[in-house]
Design an enzyme around this catalytic site. Structure first.
Site, mmCIF file in Angstrom:
data_model
loop_
_atom_site.group_PDB
_atom_site.id
_atom_site.type_symbol
_atom_site.label_atom_id
_atom_site.label_comp_id
_atom_site.label_asym_id
_atom_site.label_seq_id
_atom_site.Cartn_x
_atom_site.Cartn_y
_atom_site.Cartn_z
ATOM 1 N N GLY A 69 -2.916 7.119 -6.439
ATOM 2 C CA GLY A 69 -2.402 8.175 -5.663
ATOM 3 C C GLY A 69 -1.140 8.780 -6.050
ATOM 4 O O GLY A 69 -0.751 10.051 -6.184
ATOM 5 N N SER A 144 2.707 12.765 3.582
ATOM 6 C CA SER A 144 3.173 11.615 2.687
ATOM 7 C C SER A 144 4.241 12.265 1.906
ATOM 8 O O SER A 144 4.335 13.392 1.389
ATOM 9 C CB SER A 144 1.966 11.446 1.643
ATOM 10 O OG SER A 144 2.346 10.718 0.571
ATOM 11 N N GLN A 146 5.067 11.535 -0.837
ATOM 12 C CA GLN A 146 4.817 11.631 -2.175
ATOM 13 C C GLN A 146 4.711 13.189 -2.581
ATOM 14 O O GLN A 146 5.070 13.560 -3.513
ATOM 15 C CB GLN A 146 3.283 10.879 -2.662
ATOM 16 C CG GLN A 146 3.755 9.265 -2.697
ATOM 17 C CD GLN A 146 2.388 8.552 -2.977
ATOM 18 O OE1 GLN A 146 1.408 9.285 -3.434
ATOM 19 N NE2 GLN A 146 2.486 7.141 -2.753
ATOM 20 N N ASP A 291 3.793 0.836 3.852
ATOM 21 C CA ASP A 291 3.285 0.029 3.066
ATOM 22 C C ASP A 291 3.125 -1.542 3.328
ATOM 23 O O ASP A 291 2.215 -2.412 2.876
ATOM 24 C CB ASP A 291 3.533 -0.157 1.582
ATOM 25 C CG ASP A 291 2.878 1.264 1.012
ATOM 26 O OD1 ASP A 291 1.897 1.967 1.444
ATOM 27 O OD2 ASP A 291 3.441 1.646 -0.112
ATOM 28 N N ARG A 322 -6.668 2.210 6.008
ATOM 29 C CA ARG A 322 -6.284 0.753 6.050
ATOM 30 C C ARG A 322 -6.183 0.106 7.628
ATOM 31 O O ARG A 322 -6.543 -1.026 7.915
ATOM 32 C CB ARG A 322 -4.800 0.672 5.428
ATOM 33 C CG ARG A 322 -4.825 0.748 3.954
ATOM 34 C CD ARG A 322 -3.485 0.552 3.318
ATOM 35 N NE ARG A 322 -3.478 0.513 1.773
ATOM 36 C CZ ARG A 322 -2.432 0.739 0.989
ATOM 37 N NH1 ARG A 322 -1.130 1.080 1.663
ATOM 38 N NH2 ARG A 322 -2.696 0.649 -0.113
#
EC number: 2.5.1.19
Length: 407
Positions: A69, A144, A146, A291, A322
């Site tokens: 990802g 996110s 990211q 995470d 998750r």
């Protein structure tokens, strides 16, 4: 390939070397592609970082990044500014279900040429690289990190730099600060004030230097969990870690005090030791370090204490959902878990069931988070090789400290 982890004790004293952070490595690999004068040491040996390396040097016009990802997001931004280059970025079936629209729209607003190949809002995407002169864009702050880092990493190569306005409450701040710190380290000027991040265009030749990647704190989390579950007096030394780390998951040092794990830094080594502790229920907001949620949930389950974890909304768009995966697997072992879109609430079990087979859902963190339970019960980890995504030597390292594993 399923591994059976037999109920075991670990060595009273041991040491492990862990390779470079995947988060730092992937950022620095992209920066090295933009500024080839930099040398990198202690790069992660993870699948994700290998995929990132191969994609950056590939001359193909179709690049498959499988489950990675971070690579998908960072490379979307990178190829947007490779003038004259046409690339289609694709990935695994799960990758084609992971949203990328927010990043694509931000890049398109700046002037990038990106089109969806199959489903709007999702990979695969076709990118035609071009010169980008616009320098202002806004992004929702609770997405996110990211997406945000992808824009920041290419910003100094944009004609006029970048002014990025974040709207709303910012999540995963440590990951944004990591990106900015690495930019500053190579000589790029940045500013983060309020909800506006500015990256200056780089017109100068940056001084060549060697950048050493710190070891991965997410990988360290499994040793914190092992120590929490182990006997008082057990010690593990892990390398190489800094007390003033850029990585958000370094909050493990404070969080695991709750479970009786003390941390001592010396010469880039971190020694963890299990101390006597009176266990209490745990309440945590993990919006800055999502995470490590799986690791913490399993630690609490193993120790028979309840936990309330919040700030987990980004976990639904990872390698798997998750939160659903944690609920399913912990309940197989005898626990009770309630989840919402952004939280997990665990009630302890009276006993932990034996020889349960844990599904991993193509998710490296599911395999590694559940492994420390072998200190309490025998269990089976399905598709155990999935750990190569971030930590290929994980099972070998566990065997070196006393785990009994049938492969």
């Amino acid at each position: 390939m399923h591994f059976t982890l037999h109920k075991t004790d670990i060595a009273k004293q041991s040491s492990i070397n862990i390779t470079g952070s995947k988060s730092e490595s992937n950022r620095l690999l992209l920066l090295q592609a933009l500024y080839p004068q930099f040398l990198l040491e202690n790069i992660s040996n993870s699948d994700d970082s290998n995929l990132m390396t191969n994609a950056l040097i590939s001359t193909s016009n179709v690049i498959d990044i499988h489950h990675a990802g971070t690579a998908m997001r960072f490379l979307t931004a990178f190829f947007s500014i490779q003038e004259g280059r046409e690339v289609t970025l694709t990935g695994s079936k799960r990758m084609k279900e992971r949203p990328i629209q927010i990043l694509v729209e931000a890049l398109q607003e700046l002037g990038a040429d990106i089109a969806y190949v199959e489903n709007a809002g999702y990979p695969p995407i076709k990118i035609t690289g071009k010169k980008i002169t616009k320098n202002k864009v806004s992004l929702k702050a609770n997405v996110s990190s990211q997406y945000i880092s992808a824009l920041l990493l290419i910003a100094s190569k944009l004609e006029n730099g970048l002014q990025l306005t974040l709207e709303g409450e910012i999540t995963s701040v440590p990951y944004i600060k990591m990106t900015l710190s690495l930019l500053e380290e190579i000589g790029v000027q940045t500013d983060f004030f309020g909800n506006v991040i500015t990256v200056k265009p780089n017109k100068n030749v940056l001084e060549p230097k060697t950048l050493v990647v710190e070891s991965d704190w997410s990988s360290a989390s499994y040793y914190f969990s092992l120590l929490a579950i182990s006997d008082v007096g057990t010690e593990i030394t892990i390398s190489s870690y800094k007390e003033n780390s850029l990585q958000g998951d370094s909050v493990l040092v404070d969080i695991y005090k709750h479970f009786g794990v003390s941390s001592t830094f010396s010469n880039n080594q971190l020694t963890l030791k299990k101390e006597p502790v009176r266990l209490q229920p745990l309440k945590l907001d993990l919006k800055n370090a999502p995470d490590i949620a799986q690791t913490i949930a399993v630690t609490c389950f193993a120790l028979g204490i309840s936990c309330d974890l919040t700030g987990l909304h980004t976990l639904k768009i990872k390698e798997t959902d998750r939160l659903v995966a944690l609920k399913t697997e912990i309940e197989k072992l005898g626990g009770e878990v309630a989840i919402t879109n952004e939280s997990l609430h665990l009630s302890p079990a009276n006993t932990i069931k034996e020889n349960i087979s844990i599904a991993t859902y193509n998710d490296h963190r599911m395999a590694m988070a559940f492994a420390p339970l072998a200190l309490k019960t025998s269990l089976i980890i399905e598709d155990a090789a999935v750990v190569s995504k971030s930590y290929p030597t994980f099972w070998d390292d566990l065997e070196s400290i006393g785990f009994k594993i049938t492969k």
